[in-house]
Scaffold this motif. Structure first.
Motif, mmCIF file in Angstrom:
data_model
loop_
_atom_site.group_PDB
_atom_site.id
_atom_site.type_symbol
_atom_site.label_atom_id
_atom_site.label_comp_id
_atom_site.label_asym_id
_atom_site.label_seq_id
_atom_site.Cartn_x
_atom_site.Cartn_y
_atom_site.Cartn_z
ATOM 1 N N UNK A 215 33.571 27.052 35.973
ATOM 2 C CA UNK A 215 34.151 26.963 34.631
ATOM 3 C C UNK A 215 33.189 27.498 33.572
ATOM 4 N N UNK A 216 31.918 27.566 33.921
ATOM 5 C CA UNK A 216 30.921 28.098 32.988
ATOM 6 C C UNK A 216 30.597 29.553 33.216
ATOM 7 N N UNK A 217 31.336 30.230 34.083
ATOM 8 C CA UNK A 217 31.068 31.635 34.372
ATOM 9 C C UNK A 217 31.322 32.485 33.118
ATOM 10 N N UNK A 218 30.605 33.591 33.036
ATOM 11 C CA UNK A 218 30.760 34.478 31.882
ATOM 12 C C UNK A 218 32.047 35.286 31.934
ATOM 13 N N UNK A 219 32.676 35.346 33.101
ATOM 14 C CA UNK A 219 33.883 36.150 33.266
ATOM 15 C C UNK A 219 35.130 35.306 33.026
ATOM 16 N N UNK A 220 36.014 35.771 32.156
ATOM 17 C CA UNK A 220 37.236 35.033 31.820
ATOM 18 C C UNK A 220 38.123 34.819 33.037
ATOM 19 N N UNK A 221 38.265 35.843 33.860
ATOM 20 C CA UNK A 221 39.126 35.743 35.039
ATOM 21 C C UNK A 221 38.628 34.673 35.992
ATOM 22 N N UNK A 222 37.337 34.626 36.212
ATOM 23 C CA UNK A 222 36.764 33.629 37.116
ATOM 24 C C UNK A 222 36.981 32.224 36.559
ATOM 25 N N UNK A 223 36.724 32.049 35.271
ATOM 26 C CA UNK A 223 36.944 30.736 34.653
ATOM 27 C C UNK A 223 38.402 30.319 34.800
ATOM 28 N N UNK A 224 39.295 31.287 34.588
ATOM 29 C CA UNK A 224 40.718 30.975 34.667
ATOM 30 C C UNK A 224 41.143 30.555 36.054
ATOM 31 N N UNK A 225 40.718 31.295 37.075
ATOM 32 C CA UNK A 225 41.078 30.938 38.454
ATOM 33 C C UNK A 225 40.516 29.574 38.825
ATOM 34 N N UNK A 226 39.282 29.304 38.408
ATOM 35 C CA UNK A 226 38.675 28.000 38.706
ATOM 36 C C UNK A 226 39.449 26.880 38.031
ATOM 37 N N UNK A 227 39.837 27.094 36.789
ATOM 38 C CA UNK A 227 40.577 26.066 36.051
ATOM 39 C C UNK A 227 41.940 25.798 36.684
ATOM 40 N N UNK A 228 42.641 26.844 37.100
ATOM 41 C CA UNK A 228 43.945 26.669 37.733
ATOM 42 C C UNK A 228 43.817 25.858 39.025
ATOM 43 N N UNK A 229 42.804 26.179 39.807
ATOM 44 C CA UNK A 229 42.610 25.466 41.066
ATOM 45 C C UNK A 229 42.236 24.003 40.824
#
Length: 337
Positions: A215-229
């Motif tokens: 959730x603290x990743x600099x990449x928006x896509x990564x944060x989004x996928x983590x949040x959805x999961x």
């Protein structure tokens, strides 16, 4: 010194010394009265030179040129030997990794070994269809190494093959999460994205912890996928990022649905509604963002979004106002007995 003594002294067999002689590579300087080969100190020194160059991988012909040609320059040849040595090392490393993968699977028969090797070959194919076929066939291989599948997931660029690999990884059991966690620290954003997608499908506390860190990743896509999961697993720490996903898109519909589910908890319902209201209050928010936020309110349970929707029904943005008015009518409509 006679050939037998030279063999004992140098460690080179008498048979090889005779071979060197027949090639003209190391010819003994003299002969005894009985016709036996007799080696001088210089001859023995040349033998050691030959053996030294052989240890570097030179052929006997190359050694002869190196020792007898005054104009011979070793740089190009040594460079070529370095490249060949590196190629051999790479092949040996690949073989070692392949053997480790087979060993990790603990195959019960040579047929299982053959299937694992077939999968390894399939994953190396330049054809995406062939790679996918190999992954799907791996379902027949018992105890497929999770490490192998995780490594393949991180390097696979074709979305269909990547999906098949993630499916296979969830079936493989073992410690797939441990194989993916280091990739979340990669400098390559594509590797981190592939890792988070795979982690999202794996069970367990370790996967949740890794996704929470993402959730603290600099990449928006990564944060989004983590949040959805995480949101799908009921982890409320993902709420701010889920709201951000609604704002930024894509995956805003999925994020809104998860927020609606989390809002079933009265404590989190208030926080989620407050976060959405704050985003709607930002003056610089464009029409598309406000529409996504309004649509997200439709996913909230019961009538908790009714007050905000009533306010939005008078919004200056006509599209937002029309959508909000429609939602208000739905929420205010009497329920059938």
């Amino acid at each position: 010194m006679l050939i037998g003594e030279v063999a004992r002294y140098s460690g080179v067999s008498a048979r090889m010394l005779r071979h060197y002689d027949s090639l003209g590579l190391v010819r003994p300087t003299g002969r005894t009265v009985g016709g036996y080969r007799e080696y001088s100190a210089d001859d023995i020194r040349r033998i050691f030179h030959v053996e030294g160059l052989r240890s570097l991988g030179l052929s006997l012909r190359q050694i002869g040129s190196a020792l007898d040609d005054p104009g011979f320059t070793p740089s190009a040849l040594v460079g070529d030997l370095i490249r060949k040595a590196e190629e051999r090392l790479n092949r040996e490393r690949e073989l070692l990794e392949r053997l480790r993968m087979v060993d990790t699977a603990e195959p019960s028969s040579w047929r299982d070994v053959a299937r694992i090797v077939e999968l390894l070959h399939g994953l190396e194919s330049p054809s995406a269809a062939r790679r996918q076929q190999a992954v799907l066939a791996s379902a027949e291989v018992p105890a497929m190494p999770a490490e192998l599948l995780a490594e393949a997931v991180l390097t696979e660029s074709d979305p269909n093959v990547a999906g098949a690999l993630r499916w296979a990884l969830t079936r493989a059991g073992g410690d797939g999460v441990a194989s993916l966690i280091p990739a979340m620290s990669s400098d390559d954003v594509d590797i981190r994205r592939r890792a988070v997608l795979a982690l999202a499908e794996l069970p367990g506390d370790e996967a949740i912890a890794a996704l929470t860190d993402a959730l603290g990743d600099t990449d928006t896509t990564i944060r989004g996928h983590a949040a959805l999961a995480l949101g799908a697993r009921g982890v409320t720490r993902a709420v701010p990022t889920l709201v951000g996903t609604v704002v930024e898109g894509p995956n805003d519909v999925e994020a809104a649905e998860i927020l609606g589910t989390l809002a079933g908890d009265p404590e989190w319902a208030a926080r989620i509604m407050s976060a959405i209201a704050d985003e709607l209050a930002i003056p610089t928010a464009d029409s598309a963002v406000r529409m996504r936020l309004t649509q997200a309110l439709a996913e909230m349970p019961g009538t908790i979004a009714l007050d905000i929707l009533r306010q939005l029904a008078d919004d200056d943005d006509r599209a937002v106002a029309l959508l909000a008015s429609s939602l208000v009518k739905v929420l205010e409509a009497p329920t059938m007995p």
